[in-house]
Scaffold this motif. Structure first.
Motif, PDB file in Angstrom:
ATOM      1  N   UNK A   2      44.248 138.819   6.268  1.00  0.00           N
ATOM      2  CA  UNK A   2      44.799 137.474   6.114  1.00  0.00           C
ATOM      3  C   UNK A   2      46.146 137.517   5.393  1.00  0.00           C
ATOM      4  N   UNK A   3      47.023 136.619   5.775  1.00  0.00           N
ATOM      5  CA  UNK A   3      48.324 136.517   5.115  1.00  0.00           C
ATOM      6  C   UNK A   3      48.140 135.985   3.695  1.00  0.00           C
ATOM      7  N   UNK A   4      49.035 136.398   2.813  1.00  0.00           N
ATOM      8  CA  UNK A   4      48.988 135.905   1.432  1.00  0.00           C
ATOM      9  C   UNK A   4      49.254 134.407   1.409  1.00  0.00           C
ATOM     10  N   UNK A   5      48.518 133.705   0.561  1.00  0.00           N
ATOM     11  CA  UNK A   5      48.793 132.288   0.361  1.00  0.00           C
ATOM     12  C   UNK A   5      50.036 132.157  -0.525  1.00  0.00           C
ATOM     13  N   UNK A   6      50.560 130.966  -0.618  1.00  0.00           N
ATOM     14  CA  UNK A   6      51.708 130.711  -1.494  1.00  0.00           C
ATOM     15  C   UNK A   6      51.353 131.067  -2.940  1.00  0.00           C
ATOM     16  N   UNK A   7      50.152 130.723  -3.356  1.00  0.00           N
ATOM     17  CA  UNK A   7      49.717 131.009  -4.727  1.00  0.00           C
ATOM     18  C   UNK A   7      49.658 132.518  -4.953  1.00  0.00           C
ATOM     19  N   UNK A   8      49.029 133.241  -4.032  1.00  0.00           N
ATOM     20  CA  UNK A   8      48.935 134.707  -4.165  1.00  0.00           C
ATOM     21  C   UNK A   8      50.313 135.356  -4.165  1.00  0.00           C
ATOM     22  N   UNK A   9      51.166 134.906  -3.295  1.00  0.00           N
ATOM     23  CA  UNK A   9      52.530 135.460  -3.204  1.00  0.00           C
ATOM     24  C   UNK A   9      53.303 135.198  -4.503  1.00  0.00           C
ATOM     25  N   UNK A  10      53.120 134.022  -5.068  1.00  0.00           N
ATOM     26  CA  UNK A  10      53.817 133.680  -6.311  1.00  0.00           C
ATOM     27  C   UNK A  10      53.330 134.555  -7.458  1.00  0.00           C
ATOM     28  N   UNK A  11      52.009 134.694  -7.613  1.00  0.00           N
ATOM     29  CA  UNK A  11      51.475 135.580  -8.652  1.00  0.00           C
ATOM     30  C   UNK A  11      52.002 137.002  -8.460  1.00  0.00           C
ATOM     31  N   UNK A  12      51.963 137.497  -7.223  1.00  0.00           N
ATOM     32  CA  UNK A  12      52.419 138.851  -6.919  1.00  0.00           C
ATOM     33  C   UNK A  12      53.883 139.036  -7.333  1.00  0.00           C
ATOM     34  N   UNK A  13      54.723 138.090  -6.983  1.00  0.00           N
ATOM     35  CA  UNK A  13      56.143 138.171  -7.331  1.00  0.00           C
ATOM     36  C   UNK A  13      56.386 138.170  -8.829  1.00  0.00           C
ATOM     37  N   UNK A  14      55.672 137.313  -9.541  1.00  0.00           N
ATOM     38  CA  UNK A  14      55.840 137.220 -10.996  1.00  0.00           C
ATOM     39  C   UNK A  14      55.347 138.495 -11.677  1.00  0.00           C
ATOM     40  N   UNK A  15      54.166 138.949 -11.292  1.00  0.00           N
ATOM     41  CA  UNK A  15      53.588 140.146 -11.919  1.00  0.00           C
ATOM     42  C   UNK A  15      54.417 141.407 -11.670  1.00  0.00           C
ATOM     43  N   UNK A  16      54.992 141.491 -10.485  1.00  0.00           N
ATOM     44  CA  UNK A  16      55.756 142.683 -10.116  1.00  0.00           C
ATOM     45  C   UNK A  16      57.258 142.528 -10.336  1.00  0.00           C
ATOM     46  N   UNK A  17      57.640 141.420 -10.955  1.00  0.00           N
ATOM     47  CA  UNK A  17      59.053 141.164 -11.270  1.00  0.00           C
ATOM     48  C   UNK A  17      59.948 141.317 -10.034  1.00  0.00           C
TER      49      UNK A  17
END
Length: 111
Positions: A2-17
């Motif tokens: 499944x594609x990442x949701x907006x929420x998952x993508x946002x967490x991923x971006x923040x955590x990984x800078x």
């Protein structure tokens, strides 16, 4: 897969800078991400605060507790309309995350 949701993508971006992702206190972000109920909400770090929202676009829900602080000490605040503003002070990031979860309504952040 499944594609990442907006929420998952946002967490991923923040955590990984990742480039373009909002920046926040990493210790607070990691502690809140460790809480499944918070991980299902939209994170929005800004001006030393980490807020959580039920929606992913402006206007933000602004009806959930939020954290201000860093690895040394955090304060958890109730949403603006609440009569008691400060829910906890001088907390570790993990304690602050747990306190936010404790103040979520039963159906909030269940995925």
């Amino acid at each position: 897969m499944a594609a990442e949701t907006v929420v998952e993508k946002t967490w991923h971006g923040i955590l990984n800078r990742l480039p373009g992702a909002r920046r926040g206190e990493l210790a607070v972000i990691e502690a809140t991400y460790a809480e499944p109920r918070l991980r299902s909400l939209f994170p929005f770090p800004s001006h030393g605060a980490l807020t959580f929202h039920r929606n992913t676009e402006f206007p933000w829900s602004n009806d959930l507790p939020f954290i201000v602080g860093d690895v040394q000490a955090c304060t958890v605040y109730a949403p603006q309309h609440a009569s008691k503003r400060v829910l906890g002070e001088s907390l570790t990031p993990r304690e602050a995350a747990a306190l936010v979860v404790a103040h979520l309504s039963d159906n909030c952040g269940d995925g």
